[in-house]
Motif scaffolding. Sequence first.
Motif, PDB file in Angstrom:
ATOM      1  N   GLU A 183       3.968  20.411  30.915  1.00  0.00           N
ATOM      2  CA  GLU A 183       2.872  20.724  31.625  1.00  0.00           C
ATOM      3  C   GLU A 183       3.175  20.472  33.202  1.00  0.00           C
ATOM      4  O   GLU A 183       2.420  20.818  34.068  1.00  0.00           O
ATOM      5  N   LEU A 184       4.127  19.541  33.443  1.00  0.00           N
ATOM      6  CA  LEU A 184       4.362  18.840  34.660  1.00  0.00           C
ATOM      7  C   LEU A 184       4.863  20.073  35.475  1.00  0.00           C
ATOM      8  O   LEU A 184       4.491  20.021  36.890  1.00  0.00           O
ATOM      9  N   ALA A 185       5.356  21.213  35.171  1.00  0.00           N
ATOM     10  CA  ALA A 185       5.917  22.219  35.918  1.00  0.00           C
ATOM     11  C   ALA A 185       4.662  22.992  36.547  1.00  0.00           C
ATOM     12  O   ALA A 185       4.697  23.308  37.669  1.00  0.00           O
ATOM     13  N   ALA A 186       3.813  23.243  35.866  1.00  0.00           N
ATOM     14  CA  ALA A 186       2.535  23.853  36.228  1.00  0.00           C
ATOM     15  C   ALA A 186       1.820  23.048  36.928  1.00  0.00           C
ATOM     16  O   ALA A 186       1.103  23.718  38.109  1.00  0.00           O
ATOM     17  N   GLN A 187       1.674  21.807  36.636  1.00  0.00           N
ATOM     18  CA  GLN A 187       0.970  20.855  37.742  1.00  0.00           C
ATOM     19  C   GLN A 187       1.553  21.017  39.088  1.00  0.00           C
ATOM     20  O   GLN A 187       0.769  20.826  40.083  1.00  0.00           O
ATOM     21  N   MET A 188       2.917  20.779  39.201  1.00  0.00           N
ATOM     22  CA  MET A 188       3.677  20.781  40.484  1.00  0.00           C
ATOM     23  C   MET A 188       3.283  22.204  41.164  1.00  0.00           C
ATOM     24  O   MET A 188       3.038  22.311  42.471  1.00  0.00           O
ATOM     25  N   LEU A 189       3.458  23.322  40.434  1.00  0.00           N
ATOM     26  CA  LEU A 189       3.334  24.569  40.983  1.00  0.00           C
ATOM     27  C   LEU A 189       1.732  24.668  41.754  1.00  0.00           C
ATOM     28  O   LEU A 189       1.689  25.482  42.556  1.00  0.00           O
ATOM     29  N   ALA A 190       0.944  24.184  40.892  1.00  0.00           N
ATOM     30  CA  ALA A 190      -0.507  24.428  41.242  1.00  0.00           C
ATOM     31  C   ALA A 190      -0.629  23.544  42.541  1.00  0.00           C
ATOM     32  O   ALA A 190      -1.794  23.821  43.102  1.00  0.00           O
ATOM     33  N   THR A 191      -0.110  22.570  42.820  1.00  0.00           N
ATOM     34  CA  THR A 191      -0.392  21.898  44.165  1.00  0.00           C
ATOM     35  C   THR A 191       0.305  22.195  45.332  1.00  0.00           C
ATOM     36  O   THR A 191       0.168  21.803  46.312  1.00  0.00           O
ATOM     37  N   ILE A 192       1.217  23.238  45.313  1.00  0.00           N
ATOM     38  CA  ILE A 192       2.096  23.787  46.315  1.00  0.00           C
ATOM     39  C   ILE A 192       1.515  25.388  46.401  1.00  0.00           C
ATOM     40  O   ILE A 192       1.788  26.171  45.665  1.00  0.00           O
ATOM     41  N   PRO A 193       0.773  25.604  47.692  1.00  0.00           N
ATOM     42  CA  PRO A 193       0.197  26.901  48.001  1.00  0.00           C
ATOM     43  C   PRO A 193       1.241  27.679  48.664  1.00  0.00           C
ATOM     44  O   PRO A 193       2.398  27.205  49.042  1.00  0.00           O
ATOM     45  N   GLY A 194       1.095  28.979  48.801  1.00  0.00           N
ATOM     46  CA  GLY A 194       1.947  29.842  49.390  1.00  0.00           C
ATOM     47  C   GLY A 194       3.033  30.587  48.740  1.00  0.00           C
ATOM     48  O   GLY A 194       3.206  30.277  47.488  1.00  0.00           O
ATOM     49  N   PRO A 195       3.894  31.441  49.191  1.00  0.00           N
ATOM     50  CA  PRO A 195       4.855  32.132  48.263  1.00  0.00           C
ATOM     51  C   PRO A 195       5.939  31.451  48.105  1.00  0.00           C
ATOM     52  O   PRO A 195       6.671  31.853  47.176  1.00  0.00           O
ATOM     53  N   ILE A 196       6.233  30.408  48.694  1.00  0.00           N
ATOM     54  CA  ILE A 196       7.518  29.484  48.238  1.00  0.00           C
ATOM     55  C   ILE A 196       6.932  28.124  47.714  1.00  0.00           C
ATOM     56  O   ILE A 196       6.235  27.486  48.133  1.00  0.00           O
ATOM     57  N   ALA A 197       7.571  27.881  46.491  1.00  0.00           N
ATOM     58  CA  ALA A 197       7.161  26.895  45.897  1.00  0.00           C
ATOM     59  C   ALA A 197       8.489  25.734  46.040  1.00  0.00           C
ATOM     60  O   ALA A 197       9.596  25.884  45.475  1.00  0.00           O
ATOM     61  N   VAL A 198       8.154  24.668  46.652  1.00  0.00           N
ATOM     62  CA  VAL A 198       9.248  23.607  46.896  1.00  0.00           C
ATOM     63  C   VAL A 198       8.962  22.494  45.809  1.00  0.00           C
ATOM     64  O   VAL A 198       8.187  21.921  45.841  1.00  0.00           O
ATOM     65  N   VAL A 199      10.090  22.060  45.005  1.00  0.00           N
ATOM     66  CA  VAL A 199       9.912  21.545  43.926  1.00  0.00           C
ATOM     67  C   VAL A 199      11.138  20.488  44.144  1.00  0.00           C
ATOM     68  O   VAL A 199      12.175  20.845  44.554  1.00  0.00           O
ATOM     69  N   PRO A 200      11.035  19.079  43.618  1.00  0.00           N
ATOM     70  CA  PRO A 200      12.004  18.162  43.657  1.00  0.00           C
ATOM     71  C   PRO A 200      13.104  18.564  42.878  1.00  0.00           C
ATOM     72  O   PRO A 200      12.927  18.957  41.656  1.00  0.00           O
ATOM     73  N   GLN A 201      14.405  18.319  43.020  1.00  0.00           N
ATOM     74  CA  GLN A 201      15.418  18.364  42.300  1.00  0.00           C
ATOM     75  C   GLN A 201      15.473  17.199  41.021  1.00  0.00           C
ATOM     76  O   GLN A 201      15.249  15.953  41.362  1.00  0.00           O
TER      77      GLN A 201
END
Length: 202
Positions: free
Chosen positions: A81-99
Motif C-alpha cells: 500500500e505504500l506505493a498508493a500512499q505516496m502517489l496520493a500525496t503527490i498531485p499533478g501529472p508527474i509523480a516524484v518518488v524516492p529511489q
Amino acid sequence: MIDVSNVSTINRKKSENFFGTATTNLLAAGRRVGVRHHVALSVVGADRVNWGYYAGKRRQEKLVLDGAVPATVLRSTQFYELAAQMLATIPGPIAVVPQMLMQPIAAHEVANCLVDLALADPTGRAPDIAGPQQLRMSDMARRLLRTRGSHRLVLPVRLPGATGRAMAGHGLLPTGPCPRGTQTFDQWLASPAAQNDAGRTR
C-alpha cells in the motif's frame, strides 16, 4: 496487546515524540491492567537507514524491549500500500518518488503474523518478515498507475546523503533468513485491496 500505532511524518523530532509518548502510555496502561505480552510493529532497516521516521521507530523498539511488560518486536518490510500512499500525496501529472529498493509485503500477511506472535510467548526481537520479491518503488508506482488506467509520469529521485544511498541500496532489505509472505505484487494489484483508493492516485 498489539501496537501498530503510527504517524505520517519524516521529521525526526515529531517521530521520536510521537512514538516515545504513545509507547510510554501504552506500556503504562498495559502494566496497570495486567497485559502479559506487548507486541509492537517496527520496520526492517530502521537501524540502518538514518531517516527521521525511523528514529521514532528505534525509540519505540527500545522502550518496548526495555519495558516492564514482556514484549516482542516484529520488523516488517514496507507494505504494498505504500506505493498508493505516496502517489496520493503527490498531485499533478508527474509523480516524484524516492529511489527505494524494498522487499514489500501484503499488509494482511503481516497482520496474521502479529496475531500469531501475540498468542505465543514473548521473544524480544522476532525474526523479520518480508515479501517474496525485491522491487523498486518507481516500478511499483508505474505498475499501480497502469493498473488504474493512469498515464502519470513517474520520476524516481535519490534522496541526498547516506540516507538516500541506503534506501536506494540494501538498507531496507532483510539481512538474513526470515519469514516470507506469499502474495506477489501482481497478485495484490489484482485484489480488492489495491482498488480501495484507486481514485486518489490519478
